[in-house]
Scaffold this active site. Structure first.
Site, PDB file in Angstrom:
ATOM      1  CG  ASP A  28      21.739 -39.603  -0.250  1.00 22.60           C
ATOM      2  OD1 ASP A  28      20.739 -40.018   0.357  1.00 22.60           O
ATOM      3  OD2 ASP A  28      22.538 -40.387  -0.846  1.00 22.60           O
ATOM      4  CG  ASP A  58      22.411 -41.580   5.009  1.00 18.14           C
ATOM      5  OD1 ASP A  58      21.657 -41.246   5.897  1.00 18.14           O
ATOM      6  OD2 ASP A  58      22.109 -41.974   4.027  1.00 18.14           O
ATOM      7  NE  ARG A  75      15.677 -42.970   3.912  1.00 14.53           N
ATOM      8  CZ  ARG A  75      16.593 -43.220   2.889  1.00 14.53           C
ATOM      9  NH1 ARG A  75      17.685 -42.561   2.874  1.00 14.53           N
ATOM     10  NH2 ARG A  75      15.951 -43.739   1.680  1.00 14.53           N
TER      11      ARG A  75
END
Ligand SMILES: *[C@@H]1O[C@H](CO)[C@@H](O)[C@H](O)[C@H]1NC(C)=O
Ligand SMILES: *[C@@H]1O[C@H](CO)[C@@H](O)[C@H](O)[C@H]1NC(C)=O
Ligand SMILES: *[C@@H]1O[C@H](CO)[C@@H](O)[C@H](O)[C@H]1NC(C)=O
Ligand SMILES: CC(=O)N[C@H]1CO[C@H](CO)[C@@H](O)[C@@H]1O
Length: 320
Positions: free
Chosen positions: A143, A147, A200
């Site tokens: 992932d 985050d 990202r």
């Protein structure tokens, strides 16, 4: 000029509080300064040491291998010893907590989860770590690396080395979460090094992000993505061999794990450029300029010509 810098000297180590970026505001981020100090080498000892809410500094003399995310409590500093602070798999989570420092760790190959997950957390400093996996398994096998979701606030991400990964750092998990996230996510990313990342660096929703003096090499699909009304101030960064350094076009591209394999449509974000950046031969897509042109803290910009050498020498582990 800077908020006061508190140095806590223990017999062997020096602990420094977050002195720059948004983590220095809102009461500051001192982690475990003033609390107990322990050094751990085993998984169970590490998990037990970091999860309490009392002030403590936990030195990790690794490597260790985790099978799930380890939970960090309030008022915690976790610091790798030398270059041994290696966490294989598992990752770390900071959920509903505050005042945390993570420094000098290598977190790698966290299958099915983030290297560090932050939710409803504030005053966090992620500094001088290395994050890597690989890009041979597709974008959803691992992932994120860092985050930051669910109304987190006052976080500085500095001098980290992010490499060999698909979707590096996501701020704001969902475009429908405006009620919780609007006016949160005051975040600073500076002097980070990124290499061979697909997307990202970071991607953000609703956020208020200051990105300065970062070095981006080989960002394959998209770098800084401001969407769902996020705003970002971008200055003094160097991008090389990066397809799209900055986009404010809300479209979530197929390489960024959208719900629809052809891409998702979200509202655009905003971007402002401060001190000059070097975008290399990348092409930006700026659809909306915002109002975010200054920050409420002092900082010193590294001259653009020195960013590559300063960040290459300074980012990652073994350098604090
Ligand atoms: C830990 O910090 C969180 C967030 O600031 C707070 O809600 C919680 O009460 C704290 N827990 C303790 C035991 O101090
Ligand atoms: C540029 O990045 C691509 C991946 O997007 C990579 O395959 C290529 O080797 C890089 N070129 C250089 C000169 O680093
Ligand atoms: C840039 O944004 C515009 C919308 O303003 C969009 O039509 C276009 O496809 C975007 N370009 C790229 C390369 O994503
Ligand atoms: C025991 C301890 O140091 N608790 C502190 C944890 O951090 C919060 C917020 O920074 C302080 O208010 C507590 O005193």
């Amino acid at each position: 000029m800077f908020p006061s810098v508190l140095l806590v000297l223990s017999a062997v180590f020096t602990v420094v509080v977050a002195q720059d970026g948004y983590a220095s505001l809102n009461g500051g981020t001192k982690g475990g300064a003033g609390g107990t100090t322990t050094t751990v080498s085993a998984v169970a000892a590490f998990q037990t040491a970091i999860k309490t809410d009392t002030a403590k500094t936990v030195y990790l003399k690794g490597p260790i291998t985790l099978s799930s995310q380890a939970t960090i409590g309030n008022n915690t500093s976790i610091i790798g010893v030398g270059t041994s602070g290696i966490i294989n798999g598992g990752g770390l989570k900071i959920v509903g907590k505050s005042n945390v420092i993570v420094r000098n760790l290598v977190i790698n190959k966290v299958v099915g989860n983030d290297a560090i997950t932050m939710q409803r957390a504030n005053n966090i400093w992620i500094d001088h770590n290395e994050f890597y996996s690989d890009t041979t398994h597709g974008f959803d096998y691992y992932d994120g690396q860092v985050d930051i979701t669910h109304a987190c606030d006052f976080i500085t991400v500095s001098y980290n080395y992010f490499h060999d990964h698909y979707k590096c750092s996501l701020i704001g998990h969902d475009p429908s979460n405006a009620k919780e996230d609007t006016a949160k996510f005051h975040l600073t990313y500076h002097h980070n090094r990124w290499n061979n990342i697909h997307t990202r660096t970071p991607a953000m929703r609703f956020a208020h992000v200051h990105s300065y003096n970062n070095l981006f090499d080989n960002v394959v699909s998209q770098g800084i993505h401001s969407r769902s009304k996020a705003e970002v101030l971008i200055e003094g960064n160097v991008f090389a061999n990066t397809t799209e350094p900055v986009s404010t076009f809300g479209f979530v591209i197929p390489d960024d794990s959208p719900d629809d394999p052809n891409g998702d449509f979200e509202p655009d974000g905003f971007a402002n450029f401060g001190a000059a950046n070097d975008f290399g031969n990348g092409k930006n897509n700026i659809t909306a300029t915002g109002l975010f042109t200054s920050v409420p803290y002092t900082y010193t910009l590294t001259p653009l010509a020195n960013v590559r050498s300063v960040v290459t020498a300074g980012a990652g582990v073994g350098k604090i």
